[in-house]
Design a protein around this motif. Structure first.
Motif, PDB file in Angstrom:
ATOM      1  N   PHE A   1       0.801  -1.206   0.000  1.00  0.00           N
ATOM      2  CA  PHE A   1       0.000   0.000   0.000  1.00  0.00           C
ATOM      3  C   PHE A   1       0.847   1.275   0.000  1.00  0.00           C
ATOM      4  O   PHE A   1       0.318   2.372   0.049  1.00  0.00           O
ATOM      5  CB  PHE A   1      -0.936   0.004   1.211  1.00  0.00           C
ATOM      6  CG  PHE A   1      -1.855  -1.189   1.227  1.00  0.00           C
ATOM      7  CD1 PHE A   1      -2.825  -1.346   0.260  1.00  0.00           C
ATOM      8  CD2 PHE A   1      -1.731  -2.152   2.208  1.00  0.00           C
ATOM      9  CE1 PHE A   1      -3.677  -2.443   0.265  1.00  0.00           C
ATOM     10  CE2 PHE A   1      -2.574  -3.256   2.217  1.00  0.00           C
ATOM     11  CZ  PHE A   1      -3.544  -3.390   1.245  1.00  0.00           C
ATOM     12  N   GLN A   2       2.153   1.126  -0.051  1.00  0.00           N
ATOM     13  CA  GLN A   2       3.088   2.239  -0.103  1.00  0.00           C
ATOM     14  C   GLN A   2       2.874   3.196   1.067  1.00  0.00           C
ATOM     15  O   GLN A   2       2.785   4.411   0.902  1.00  0.00           O
ATOM     16  CB  GLN A   2       2.970   2.959  -1.443  1.00  0.00           C
ATOM     17  CG  GLN A   2       3.206   2.037  -2.618  1.00  0.00           C
ATOM     18  CD  GLN A   2       2.786   2.645  -3.929  1.00  0.00           C
ATOM     19  OE1 GLN A   2       2.446   3.806  -4.029  1.00  0.00           O
ATOM     20  NE2 GLN A   2       2.810   1.842  -4.981  1.00  0.00           N
ATOM     21  N   LEU A   3       2.785   2.629   2.271  1.00  0.00           N
ATOM     22  CA  LEU A   3       2.582   3.410   3.484  1.00  0.00           C
ATOM     23  C   LEU A   3       3.885   3.606   4.231  1.00  0.00           C
ATOM     24  O   LEU A   3       4.791   2.777   4.152  1.00  0.00           O
ATOM     25  CB  LEU A   3       1.604   2.694   4.427  1.00  0.00           C
ATOM     26  CG  LEU A   3       0.201   2.431   3.896  1.00  0.00           C
ATOM     27  CD1 LEU A   3      -0.580   1.587   4.892  1.00  0.00           C
ATOM     28  CD2 LEU A   3      -0.510   3.726   3.612  1.00  0.00           C
ATOM     29  N   LYS A   4       3.947   4.700   4.956  1.00  0.00           N
ATOM     30  CA  LYS A   4       5.072   4.915   5.856  1.00  0.00           C
ATOM     31  C   LYS A   4       4.842   4.077   7.111  1.00  0.00           C
ATOM     32  O   LYS A   4       3.722   3.614   7.367  1.00  0.00           O
ATOM     33  CB  LYS A   4       5.177   6.388   6.228  1.00  0.00           C
ATOM     34  CG  LYS A   4       5.465   7.269   5.037  1.00  0.00           C
ATOM     35  CD  LYS A   4       5.447   8.725   5.412  1.00  0.00           C
ATOM     36  CE  LYS A   4       5.692   9.537   4.151  1.00  0.00           C
ATOM     37  NZ  LYS A   4       5.060  10.820   4.201  1.00  0.00           N
ATOM     38  N   GLU A   5       5.873   3.883   7.888  1.00  0.00           N
ATOM     39  CA  GLU A   5       5.749   3.113   9.121  1.00  0.00           C
ATOM     40  C   GLU A   5       4.658   3.728  10.005  1.00  0.00           C
ATOM     41  O   GLU A   5       4.649   4.938  10.236  1.00  0.00           O
ATOM     42  CB  GLU A   5       7.080   3.092   9.874  1.00  0.00           C
ATOM     43  CG  GLU A   5       7.063   2.159  11.056  1.00  0.00           C
ATOM     44  CD  GLU A   5       8.430   2.001  11.690  1.00  0.00           C
ATOM     45  OE1 GLU A   5       8.474   1.673  12.885  1.00  0.00           O
ATOM     46  OE2 GLU A   5       9.445   2.192  10.992  1.00  0.00           O
ATOM     47  N   ARG A   6       3.715   2.892  10.437  1.00  0.00           N
ATOM     48  CA  ARG A   6       2.609   3.248  11.329  1.00  0.00           C
ATOM     49  C   ARG A   6       1.575   4.189  10.698  1.00  0.00           C
ATOM     50  O   ARG A   6       0.736   4.747  11.382  1.00  0.00           O
ATOM     51  CB  ARG A   6       3.131   3.806  12.650  1.00  0.00           C
ATOM     52  CG  ARG A   6       4.051   2.805  13.358  1.00  0.00           C
ATOM     53  CD  ARG A   6       4.592   3.274  14.657  1.00  0.00           C
ATOM     54  NE  ARG A   6       3.713   3.233  15.790  1.00  0.00           N
ATOM     55  CZ  ARG A   6       3.175   2.158  16.369  1.00  0.00           C
ATOM     56  NH1 ARG A   6       3.413   0.970  15.888  1.00  0.00           N
ATOM     57  NH2 ARG A   6       2.418   2.258  17.426  1.00  0.00           N
ATOM     58  N   GLU A   7       1.633   4.377   9.377  1.00  0.00           N
ATOM     59  CA  GLU A   7       0.631   5.182   8.687  1.00  0.00           C
ATOM     60  C   GLU A   7      -0.656   4.371   8.553  1.00  0.00           C
ATOM     61  O   GLU A   7      -0.622   3.181   8.232  1.00  0.00           O
ATOM     62  CB  GLU A   7       1.138   5.582   7.299  1.00  0.00           C
ATOM     63  CG  GLU A   7       0.182   6.451   6.523  1.00  0.00           C
ATOM     64  CD  GLU A   7       0.731   6.831   5.159  1.00  0.00           C
ATOM     65  OE1 GLU A   7      -0.025   7.444   4.405  1.00  0.00           O
ATOM     66  OE2 GLU A   7       1.898   6.515   4.848  1.00  0.00           O
ATOM     67  N   VAL A   8      -1.792   4.999   8.765  1.00  0.00           N
ATOM     68  CA  VAL A   8      -3.089   4.334   8.701  1.00  0.00           C
ATOM     69  C   VAL A   8      -3.517   4.181   7.240  1.00  0.00           C
ATOM     70  O   VAL A   8      -3.412   5.125   6.450  1.00  0.00           O
ATOM     71  CB  VAL A   8      -4.144   5.140   9.485  1.00  0.00           C
ATOM     72  CG1 VAL A   8      -5.515   4.518   9.337  1.00  0.00           C
ATOM     73  CG2 VAL A   8      -3.758   5.237  10.950  1.00  0.00           C
ATOM     74  N   LEU A   9      -4.001   2.991   6.894  1.00  0.00           N
ATOM     75  CA  LEU A   9      -4.541   2.749   5.560  1.00  0.00           C
ATOM     76  C   LEU A   9      -5.980   3.262   5.526  1.00  0.00           C
ATOM     77  O   LEU A   9      -6.812   2.843   6.322  1.00  0.00           O
ATOM     78  CB  LEU A   9      -4.506   1.256   5.232  1.00  0.00           C
ATOM     79  CG  LEU A   9      -5.088   0.855   3.881  1.00  0.00           C
ATOM     80  CD1 LEU A   9      -4.317   1.507   2.743  1.00  0.00           C
ATOM     81  CD2 LEU A   9      -5.090  -0.661   3.745  1.00  0.00           C
ATOM     82  N   THR A  10      -6.269   4.158   4.611  1.00  0.00           N
ATOM     83  CA  THR A  10      -7.594   4.767   4.516  1.00  0.00           C
ATOM     84  C   THR A  10      -8.263   4.396   3.198  1.00  0.00           C
ATOM     85  O   THR A  10      -7.606   3.963   2.244  1.00  0.00           O
ATOM     86  CB  THR A  10      -7.498   6.300   4.598  1.00  0.00           C
ATOM     87  OG1 THR A  10      -6.751   6.768   3.458  1.00  0.00           O
ATOM     88  CG2 THR A  10      -6.829   6.754   5.890  1.00  0.00           C
ATOM     89  N   GLY A  11      -9.568   4.601   3.150  1.00  0.00           N
ATOM     90  CA  GLY A  11     -10.304   4.403   1.915  1.00  0.00           C
ATOM     91  C   GLY A  11      -9.799   5.322   0.817  1.00  0.00           C
ATOM     92  O   GLY A  11      -9.734   4.938  -0.350  1.00  0.00           O
ATOM     93  N   GLN A  12      -9.424   6.527   1.187  1.00  0.00           N
ATOM     94  CA  GLN A  12      -8.889   7.474   0.211  1.00  0.00           C
ATOM     95  C   GLN A  12      -7.611   6.923  -0.421  1.00  0.00           C
ATOM     96  O   GLN A  12      -7.417   7.000  -1.632  1.00  0.00           O
ATOM     97  CB  GLN A  12      -8.610   8.817   0.868  1.00  0.00           C
ATOM     98  CG  GLN A  12      -8.023   9.833  -0.090  1.00  0.00           C
ATOM     99  CD  GLN A  12      -7.743  11.173   0.570  1.00  0.00           C
ATOM    100  OE1 GLN A  12      -8.226  11.465   1.655  1.00  0.00           O
ATOM    101  NE2 GLN A  12      -6.950  11.991  -0.096  1.00  0.00           N
TER     102      GLN A  12
END
Length: 58
Positions: free
Chosen positions: A4-15
């Protein structure tokens, strides 16, 4: 998370899922007992044959 190409501890959102064009999950059970998971974009006008739920062909 890499998928999901998230940073560490970033929340995955619908957006974020919309930005990545992900609106479905495909689970596959293989003969060896392993399970595969794919994050996919389902076109509601032409859903895949294995679609179930809100997008399934009537």
């Amino acid at each position: 998370m890499y998928v999901f190409q998230l940073k560490e501890r970033e929340v995955l959102t619908g957006q974020r899922l919309n930005e990545l064009e992900i609106n479905g999950i495909r689970l596959t059970k293989f003969n060896n007992g392993k399970i595969g998971i794919e994050f996919i974009l389902i076109d509601t006008e032409t859903p895949p044959n294995d679609a179930i739920g809100w997008v399934a062909k009537k």
